[in-house]
Design a protein around this motif. Sequence first.
Motif, PDB file in Angstrom:
ATOM      1  N   MET A   1       0.834  -1.176   0.000  1.00 26.33           N
ATOM      2  CA  MET A   1       0.000   0.000   0.000  1.00 26.33           C
ATOM      3  C   MET A   1       0.884   1.247   0.000  1.00 26.33           C
ATOM      4  O   MET A   1       1.830   1.348   0.765  1.00 26.33           O
ATOM      5  N   LYS A   2       0.569   2.174  -0.869  1.00 23.37           N
ATOM      6  CA  LYS A   2       1.361   3.387  -1.016  1.00 23.37           C
ATOM      7  C   LYS A   2       1.061   4.360   0.126  1.00 23.37           C
ATOM      8  O   LYS A   2      -0.092   4.617   0.456  1.00 23.37           O
ATOM      9  N   LYS A   3       2.130   4.883   0.733  1.00 24.88           N
ATOM     10  CA  LYS A   3       1.954   5.853   1.805  1.00 24.88           C
ATOM     11  C   LYS A   3       1.796   7.250   1.202  1.00 24.88           C
ATOM     12  O   LYS A   3       2.477   7.610   0.252  1.00 24.88           O
ATOM     13  N   ILE A   4       0.902   8.022   1.786  1.00 25.78           N
ATOM     14  CA  ILE A   4       0.603   9.359   1.296  1.00 25.78           C
ATOM     15  C   ILE A   4       1.051  10.374   2.338  1.00 25.78           C
ATOM     16  O   ILE A   4       0.808  10.196   3.533  1.00 25.78           O
ATOM     17  N   LYS A   5       1.695  11.452   1.871  1.00 27.25           N
ATOM     18  CA  LYS A   5       2.116  12.517   2.781  1.00 27.25           C
ATOM     19  C   LYS A   5       0.903  13.313   3.256  1.00 27.25           C
ATOM     20  O   LYS A   5      -0.059  13.489   2.532  1.00 27.25           O
TER      21      LYS A   5
ATOM     22  N   MET B   1       9.234  10.313   5.197  1.00 30.75           N
ATOM     23  CA  MET B   1       8.917   9.956   3.812  1.00 30.75           C
ATOM     24  C   MET B   1       9.852  10.629   2.815  1.00 30.75           C
ATOM     25  O   MET B   1       9.934  10.204   1.671  1.00 30.75           O
TER      26      MET B   1
END
Length: 61
Positions: A1-5, A60
């Motif tokens: 799952m892509k982490k979002i800022k 990140m």
Amino acid sequence: MKKIKIHPLIIVGLFISSTANGLAVYRHYHDDRQTTVVFAVLCLLTLGMAVFGLIRNQKMN
């Protein structure tokens, strides 16, 4: 799952909300202790969320 800022304006909003809750604690301290406790908890919660957001965004990069 892509982490979002987390967007910086959301973090700034959390700091402003924490400051407003802290001022409410100061204003209601002598009048109503139950309200003071509620605002103190909200202040710590929003401050913690803002600091967590800053730390997460730093990791990140």
